[in-house]
Scaffold this motif. Structure first.
Motif, PDB file in Angstrom:
ATOM      1  N   ILE A  78       0.835  -1.192   0.000  1.00 22.82           N
ATOM      2  CA  ILE A  78       0.000   0.000   0.000  1.00 22.82           C
ATOM      3  C   ILE A  78       0.875   1.249   0.000  1.00 22.82           C
ATOM      4  O   ILE A  78       1.815   1.361   0.773  1.00 22.82           O
ATOM      5  CB  ILE A  78      -0.938   0.020   1.218  1.00 22.82           C
ATOM      6  CG1 ILE A  78      -1.840  -1.222   1.199  1.00 22.82           C
ATOM      7  CG2 ILE A  78      -1.765   1.288   1.258  1.00 22.82           C
ATOM      8  CD1 ILE A  78      -2.712  -1.340   2.406  1.00 22.82           C
TER       9      ILE A  78
ATOM     10  N   LEU B 193       0.432   5.198   0.585  1.00 21.18           N
ATOM     11  CA  LEU B 193      -0.476   6.229   1.051  1.00 21.18           C
ATOM     12  C   LEU B 193       0.118   7.587   0.700  1.00 21.18           C
ATOM     13  O   LEU B 193       1.287   7.854   0.977  1.00 21.18           O
ATOM     14  CB  LEU B 193      -0.677   6.130   2.569  1.00 21.18           C
ATOM     15  CG  LEU B 193      -1.296   4.811   3.051  1.00 21.18           C
ATOM     16  CD1 LEU B 193      -1.363   4.819   4.570  1.00 21.18           C
ATOM     17  CD2 LEU B 193      -2.674   4.626   2.470  1.00 21.18           C
TER      18      LEU B 193
ATOM     19  N   VAL C 252      -4.999   5.159  -2.428  1.00 16.68           N
ATOM     20  CA  VAL C 252      -4.287   3.947  -2.028  1.00 16.68           C
ATOM     21  C   VAL C 252      -4.075   3.074  -3.256  1.00 16.68           C
ATOM     22  O   VAL C 252      -5.025   2.743  -3.966  1.00 16.68           O
ATOM     23  CB  VAL C 252      -5.079   3.161  -0.956  1.00 16.68           C
ATOM     24  CG1 VAL C 252      -4.361   1.863  -0.604  1.00 16.68           C
ATOM     25  CG2 VAL C 252      -5.283   4.011   0.292  1.00 16.68           C
TER      26      VAL C 252
ATOM     27  N   SER D 271      -2.616  -0.575  -4.424  1.00 15.33           N
ATOM     28  CA  SER D 271      -2.293  -1.890  -3.879  1.00 15.33           C
ATOM     29  C   SER D 271      -1.902  -2.844  -4.994  1.00 15.33           C
ATOM     30  O   SER D 271      -2.511  -2.858  -6.061  1.00 15.33           O
ATOM     31  CB  SER D 271      -3.493  -2.478  -3.119  1.00 15.33           C
ATOM     32  OG  SER D 271      -3.945  -1.596  -2.115  1.00 15.33           O
TER      33      SER D 271
END
Length: 268
Positions: free
Chosen positions: A15, A17, A102, A104
């Protein structure tokens, strides 16, 4: 802007951020006689290597989206900008702290999500995306409000949008679109056995197809007109609100539906 990157085993998403860097754009609403203010984040970029992934999954909420495919590319570039509008500058700045993107890495997909509070508390949260991907990735996009543009994808494109126009250019693959309010302009080449399904509540559909398209064809409107130009539609049947027929050998399936608005299909 700073980035907090948490690298974990492949079975758990990696992830990224995106933290906040605030730029005030001043009193945008002055010309309308109100005191709304907008703060805008510095542009962000996240680059992800494509390994086992075959899909881009974009879960947006509000804002414009551009997805562009590039032949031979082996990375996904997620770029964009975040902004928040509120009644005053302080509220807008506080809201930007609550708005994240985000990215992923899943086993089969690069997943991009807009994260914002469930209760807006009078604020408007916006993320405008510009994403570049390998042209053979499947593009799956959901959005609530905003224009979506997708181009040069040689695979399936799957879009759900509540409000905002959708523009598709140079697509070679099955194309699935659900749109509440707005127009769809699409140039799609259908592979053998592929499917084009476009449904619009209020708006219209403009679809351009190669003359070599092979598919069963169906178009219907609740209120509006249907026009088919420069295509050899065999076994054509027309009613007040529908047109059906066969293009080529009928290998694929094309289904177009509009509640209120028109449909225009043109061969090229």
């Amino acid at each position: 802007m700073s980035t907090d990157s948490r690298h974990q085993p492949r079975t758990v998403p990696a992830i990224l951020l995106l933290a906040t860097s605030v730029v005030s754009t001043g009193c945008l609403g002055d010309i309308f006689g109100n005191d709304d203010r907008v703060v805008t984040d510095n542009p962000f970029e996240v680059l992800v290597d494509v390994t086992t992934q075959t899909n881009l999954q974009l879960e947006a909420i509000n804002g414009s989206i551009t997805v562009t495919g590039e032949a031979g590319r082996s990375t996904v570039l997620v770029a964009g900008i975040r902004e928040v509008q509120a009644d005053n500058l302080e509220e807008a700045e506080a809201g930007l702290e609550l708005l994240d993107v985000v990215v992923s890495e899943l086993q089969d997909a690069i997943r991009v999500r807009t994260i914002q509070p469930e209760e807006p508390d009078g604020r408007s949260y916006i993320v405008n995306y510009e994403i570049t991907v390998p042209d053979d990735l499947v593009a799956v996009i959901t959005n609530a409000n905003g224009v979506i543009e997708v181009s040069s994808i040689n695979n399936t494109v799957d879009i759900v949008n509540a409000n905002g126009d959708i523009v598709l250019e140079d697509i070679f693959g099955s194309t699935l679109v659900e749109l509440g309010n707005g127009g769809v302009e699409a140039e799609v080449a259908l592979p053998a056995g592929g499917m084009i399904t476009i449904a619009v509540g209020n708006g219209g559909i403009g679809l351009s197809l190669p003359l070599s398209t092979s598919a069963e064809f169906s178009a219907s409107v609740g209120n509006g007109s249907i026009v088919v130009l420069d295509l050899d539609l065999q076994n054509m049947t027309t009613t007040t609100g529908s047109v059906t027929g066969i293009l080529g050998g009928g290998d694929g399936l094309i289904t177009l539906a509009v509640g209120n608005g028109g449909i225009t299909v043109i061969g090229f």
